[in-house]
Design a protein around this motif. Structure first.
Motif, PDB file in Angstrom:
ATOM      1  N   LEU A 150      48.898  26.056 -48.334  1.00 16.81           N
ATOM      2  CA  LEU A 150      48.634  25.237 -47.146  1.00 16.81           C
ATOM      3  C   LEU A 150      49.792  25.263 -46.156  1.00 16.81           C
ATOM      4  O   LEU A 150      49.688  24.725 -45.069  1.00 16.81           O
ATOM      5  CB  LEU A 150      48.334  23.790 -47.551  1.00 16.81           C
ATOM      6  CG  LEU A 150      47.029  23.561 -48.307  1.00 16.81           C
ATOM      7  CD1 LEU A 150      46.889  22.097 -48.704  1.00 16.81           C
ATOM      8  CD2 LEU A 150      45.836  24.009 -47.483  1.00 16.81           C
ATOM      9  N   SER A 151      50.892  25.906 -46.521  1.00 17.26           N
ATOM     10  CA  SER A 151      52.086  25.887 -45.663  1.00 17.26           C
ATOM     11  C   SER A 151      51.813  26.450 -44.270  1.00 17.26           C
ATOM     12  O   SER A 151      52.393  25.971 -43.297  1.00 17.26           O
ATOM     13  CB  SER A 151      53.244  26.630 -46.324  1.00 17.26           C
ATOM     14  OG  SER A 151      52.921  27.991 -46.496  1.00 17.26           O
ATOM     15  N   ALA A 152      50.922  27.421 -44.163  1.00 22.31           N
ATOM     16  CA  ALA A 152      50.601  27.989 -42.851  1.00 22.31           C
ATOM     17  C   ALA A 152      49.863  26.993 -41.964  1.00 22.31           C
ATOM     18  O   ALA A 152      49.809  27.171 -40.745  1.00 22.31           O
ATOM     19  CB  ALA A 152      49.759  29.248 -43.021  1.00 22.31           C
ATOM     20  N   PHE A 153      49.313  25.949 -42.557  1.00 18.16           N
ATOM     21  CA  PHE A 153      48.519  24.981 -41.809  1.00 18.16           C
ATOM     22  C   PHE A 153      49.195  23.623 -41.680  1.00 18.16           C
ATOM     23  O   PHE A 153      48.619  22.688 -41.145  1.00 18.16           O
ATOM     24  CB  PHE A 153      47.145  24.828 -42.470  1.00 18.16           C
ATOM     25  CG  PHE A 153      46.482  26.141 -42.724  1.00 18.16           C
ATOM     26  CD1 PHE A 153      46.012  26.919 -41.684  1.00 18.16           C
ATOM     27  CD2 PHE A 153      46.376  26.643 -44.017  1.00 18.16           C
ATOM     28  CE1 PHE A 153      45.432  28.153 -41.914  1.00 18.16           C
ATOM     29  CE2 PHE A 153      45.803  27.871 -44.266  1.00 18.16           C
ATOM     30  CZ  PHE A 153      45.327  28.625 -43.211  1.00 18.16           C
ATOM     31  N   VAL A 154      50.414  23.522 -42.170  1.00 15.09           N
ATOM     32  CA  VAL A 154      51.190  22.287 -42.044  1.00 15.09           C
ATOM     33  C   VAL A 154      52.190  22.481 -40.923  1.00 15.09           C
ATOM     34  O   VAL A 154      53.024  23.382 -40.971  1.00 15.09           O
ATOM     35  CB  VAL A 154      51.901  21.923 -43.371  1.00 15.09           C
ATOM     36  CG1 VAL A 154      52.871  20.770 -43.169  1.00 15.09           C
ATOM     37  CG2 VAL A 154      50.878  21.579 -44.434  1.00 15.09           C
ATOM     38  N   ASP A 155      52.088  21.661 -39.889  1.00 12.85           N
ATOM     39  CA  ASP A 155      52.950  21.834 -38.724  1.00 12.85           C
ATOM     40  C   ASP A 155      53.948  20.696 -38.525  1.00 12.85           C
ATOM     41  O   ASP A 155      54.762  20.740 -37.612  1.00 12.85           O
ATOM     42  CB  ASP A 155      52.108  22.008 -37.463  1.00 12.85           C
ATOM     43  CG  ASP A 155      51.211  20.817 -37.169  1.00 12.85           C
ATOM     44  OD1 ASP A 155      51.180  19.863 -37.975  1.00 12.85           O
ATOM     45  OD2 ASP A 155      50.526  20.846 -36.131  1.00 12.85           O
ATOM     46  N   ALA A 175      40.095  27.588 -37.990  1.00 11.62           N
ATOM     47  CA  ALA A 175      40.127  28.833 -37.215  1.00 11.62           C
ATOM     48  C   ALA A 175      40.639  30.027 -38.016  1.00 11.62           C
ATOM     49  O   ALA A 175      40.485  31.172 -37.588  1.00 11.62           O
ATOM     50  CB  ALA A 175      40.995  28.641 -35.971  1.00 11.62           C
ATOM     51  N   SER A 176      41.212  29.772 -39.174  1.00 12.17           N
ATOM     52  CA  SER A 176      41.832  30.857 -39.933  1.00 12.17           C
ATOM     53  C   SER A 176      40.803  31.776 -40.579  1.00 12.17           C
ATOM     54  O   SER A 176      39.746  31.334 -41.033  1.00 12.17           O
ATOM     55  CB  SER A 176      42.776  30.302 -41.005  1.00 12.17           C
ATOM     56  OG  SER A 176      42.034  29.768 -42.077  1.00 12.17           O
ATOM     57  N   GLU A 177      41.137  33.038 -40.631  1.00 16.66           N
ATOM     58  CA  GLU A 177      40.292  34.042 -41.285  1.00 16.66           C
ATOM     59  C   GLU A 177      40.162  33.733 -42.773  1.00 16.66           C
ATOM     60  O   GLU A 177      39.094  33.882 -43.355  1.00 16.66           O
ATOM     61  CB  GLU A 177      40.908  35.437 -41.080  1.00 16.66           C
ATOM     62  CG  GLU A 177      39.975  36.558 -41.414  1.00 16.66           C
ATOM     63  CD  GLU A 177      38.791  36.664 -40.462  1.00 16.66           C
ATOM     64  OE1 GLU A 177      37.708  37.036 -40.943  1.00 16.66           O
ATOM     65  OE2 GLU A 177      38.941  36.372 -39.263  1.00 16.66           O
ATOM     66  N   GLN A 178      41.236  33.293 -43.384  1.00 13.51           N
ATOM     67  CA  GLN A 178      41.243  32.966 -44.809  1.00 13.51           C
ATOM     68  C   GLN A 178      40.206  31.878 -45.128  1.00 13.51           C
ATOM     69  O   GLN A 178      39.501  31.970 -46.123  1.00 13.51           O
ATOM     70  CB  GLN A 178      42.648  32.496 -45.210  1.00 13.51           C
ATOM     71  CG  GLN A 178      42.786  32.075 -46.641  1.00 13.51           C
ATOM     72  CD  GLN A 178      44.147  31.472 -46.956  1.00 13.51           C
ATOM     73  OE1 GLN A 178      44.988  31.340 -46.069  1.00 13.51           O
ATOM     74  NE2 GLN A 178      44.346  31.092 -48.193  1.00 13.51           N
ATOM     75  N   PHE A 179      40.118  30.874 -44.284  1.00 14.00           N
ATOM     76  CA  PHE A 179      39.176  29.777 -44.515  1.00 14.00           C
ATOM     77  C   PHE A 179      37.738  30.213 -44.311  1.00 14.00           C
ATOM     78  O   PHE A 179      36.842  29.779 -45.031  1.00 14.00           O
ATOM     79  CB  PHE A 179      39.507  28.612 -43.572  1.00 14.00           C
ATOM     80  CG  PHE A 179      38.652  27.391 -43.795  1.00 14.00           C
ATOM     81  CD1 PHE A 179      38.974  26.495 -44.804  1.00 14.00           C
ATOM     82  CD2 PHE A 179      37.557  27.140 -43.007  1.00 14.00           C
ATOM     83  CE1 PHE A 179      38.199  25.356 -45.016  1.00 14.00           C
ATOM     84  CE2 PHE A 179      36.772  26.002 -43.212  1.00 14.00           C
ATOM     85  CZ  PHE A 179      37.100  25.120 -44.216  1.00 14.00           C
ATOM     86  N   ARG A 180      37.523  31.084 -43.344  1.00 12.22           N
ATOM     87  CA  ARG A 180      36.157  31.505 -43.008  1.00 12.22           C
ATOM     88  C   ARG A 180      35.591  32.548 -43.972  1.00 12.22           C
ATOM     89  O   ARG A 180      34.396  32.730 -44.036  1.00 12.22           O
ATOM     90  CB  ARG A 180      36.114  32.023 -41.583  1.00 12.22           C
ATOM     91  CG  ARG A 180      36.337  30.913 -40.572  1.00 12.22           C
ATOM     92  CD  ARG A 180      36.281  31.447 -39.164  1.00 12.22           C
ATOM     93  NE  ARG A 180      36.400  30.389 -38.210  1.00 12.22           N
ATOM     94  CZ  ARG A 180      35.366  29.789 -37.627  1.00 12.22           C
ATOM     95  NH1 ARG A 180      34.153  30.148 -37.914  1.00 12.22           N
ATOM     96  NH2 ARG A 180      35.568  28.829 -36.760  1.00 12.22           N
ATOM     97  N   GLU A 181      36.450  33.226 -44.701  1.00 12.22           N
ATOM     98  CA  GLU A 181      35.987  34.253 -45.629  1.00 12.22           C
ATOM     99  C   GLU A 181      35.747  33.618 -47.003  1.00 12.22           C
ATOM    100  O   GLU A 181      36.647  33.482 -47.821  1.00 12.22           O
ATOM    101  CB  GLU A 181      37.039  35.353 -45.758  1.00 12.22           C
ATOM    102  CG  GLU A 181      36.539  36.542 -46.542  1.00 12.22           C
ATOM    103  CD  GLU A 181      37.583  37.634 -46.585  1.00 12.22           C
ATOM    104  OE1 GLU A 181      37.796  38.176 -47.677  1.00 12.22           O
ATOM    105  OE2 GLU A 181      38.169  37.946 -45.523  1.00 12.22           O
ATOM    106  N   VAL A 182      34.499  33.240 -47.267  1.00 15.98           N
ATOM    107  CA  VAL A 182      34.178  32.512 -48.489  1.00 15.98           C
ATOM    108  C   VAL A 182      33.679  33.403 -49.622  1.00 15.98           C
ATOM    109  O   VAL A 182      33.514  32.947 -50.744  1.00 15.98           O
ATOM    110  CB  VAL A 182      33.149  31.381 -48.232  1.00 15.98           C
ATOM    111  CG1 VAL A 182      33.729  30.357 -47.287  1.00 15.98           C
ATOM    112  CG2 VAL A 182      31.839  31.942 -47.734  1.00 15.98           C
ATOM    113  N   GLN A 183      33.399  34.668 -49.342  1.00 15.09           N
ATOM    114  CA  GLN A 183      32.931  35.579 -50.404  1.00 15.09           C
ATOM    115  C   GLN A 183      34.036  36.438 -50.923  1.00 15.09           C
ATOM    116  O   GLN A 183      34.922  36.819 -50.272  1.00 15.09           O
ATOM    117  CB  GLN A 183      31.811  36.454 -49.897  1.00 15.09           C
ATOM    118  CG  GLN A 183      30.538  35.667 -49.683  1.00 15.09           C
ATOM    119  CD  GLN A 183      29.392  36.567 -49.283  1.00 15.09           C
ATOM    120  OE1 GLN A 183      29.567  37.484 -48.504  1.00 15.09           O
ATOM    121  NE2 GLN A 183      28.232  36.284 -49.824  1.00 15.09           N
TER     122      GLN A 183
END
Length: 183
Positions: A150-155, A175-183
């Motif tokens: 989660l460090s990339a999303f903690v500001d 908005a992150s690609e990591q979050f949107r890629e669920v498969q």
């Protein structure tokens, strides 16, 4: 305590009430400033996080979870809330903490972004929390190991009452690609 000191809060409230009535007579409104930005505080595997209250539409329990096959482990499934399907992301697994949150014991943050219709599964929602700017951490670099995935999303972070609190930027997460890629 003197009689005047005991009555002081009531006098302030009475003055505010009188001013509000006078302004209303002029067609104006009386507003006050809160102690800061309202945040929703929650816990993920013993680590304190928060996000802007405006990012959360509703806090709910995780009932009737529909498992979706062939997705990432952190994509726990779907829930139906008031006729709307929300994906359920286990923030503990997404962060790489290695242990899933027990869905029946956790809480869901139904996110306010209608375009994504997603929810975040957390261990426990604490409630509203405010932070003073004077308690803000100057550097989050030393906390990267604790924050893991989660460090990339903690500001932002705060240290208050002997506890660390980390702000999860929900918009960056969604908005992150990591979050949107669920498969």
């Amino acid at each position: 305590m003197t009689q005047m000191q005991e009555n002081a809060p009531y006098e302030v409230l009475n003055t505010m009430r009188s001013e509000a009535i006078a302004l209303a007579a002029q067609g104006l409104t009386y507003s006050t400033q809160s102690a800061g930005v309202k945040n929703i505080a929650y816990v993920i595997n013993g680590i304190n996080f928060y996000c802007d209250a405006t990012d959360v539409k509703e806090v709910s329990v995780c009932e009737n979870l529909m498992v979706v096959p062939q997705t990432k482990a952190w994509m726990r499934g779907l829930i139906n809330s008031k006729g709307v399907l929300y994906s359920v992301t286990d923030l503990s697994l997404f962060a790489g903490y290695g242990r899933a949150i027990q869905a029946k014991k956790g809480h869901l943050l139904l996110l306010a972004d209608d375009a994504v219709q997603s929810s975040l599964l957390v261990n426990r929602v604490i409630g509203f929390r405010y932070f003073n700017d004077s308690d803000q951490m100057s550097d989050l670099e030393e906390k990267q190991e604790v924050l893991d995935g989660l460090s990339a999303f903690v500001d932002k972070g705060f240290r208050t009452d002997g506890q660390d609190w980390f702000r999860l930027d929900v918009r960056a997460l969604l908005a992150s690609e990591q979050f949107r890629e669920v498969q």
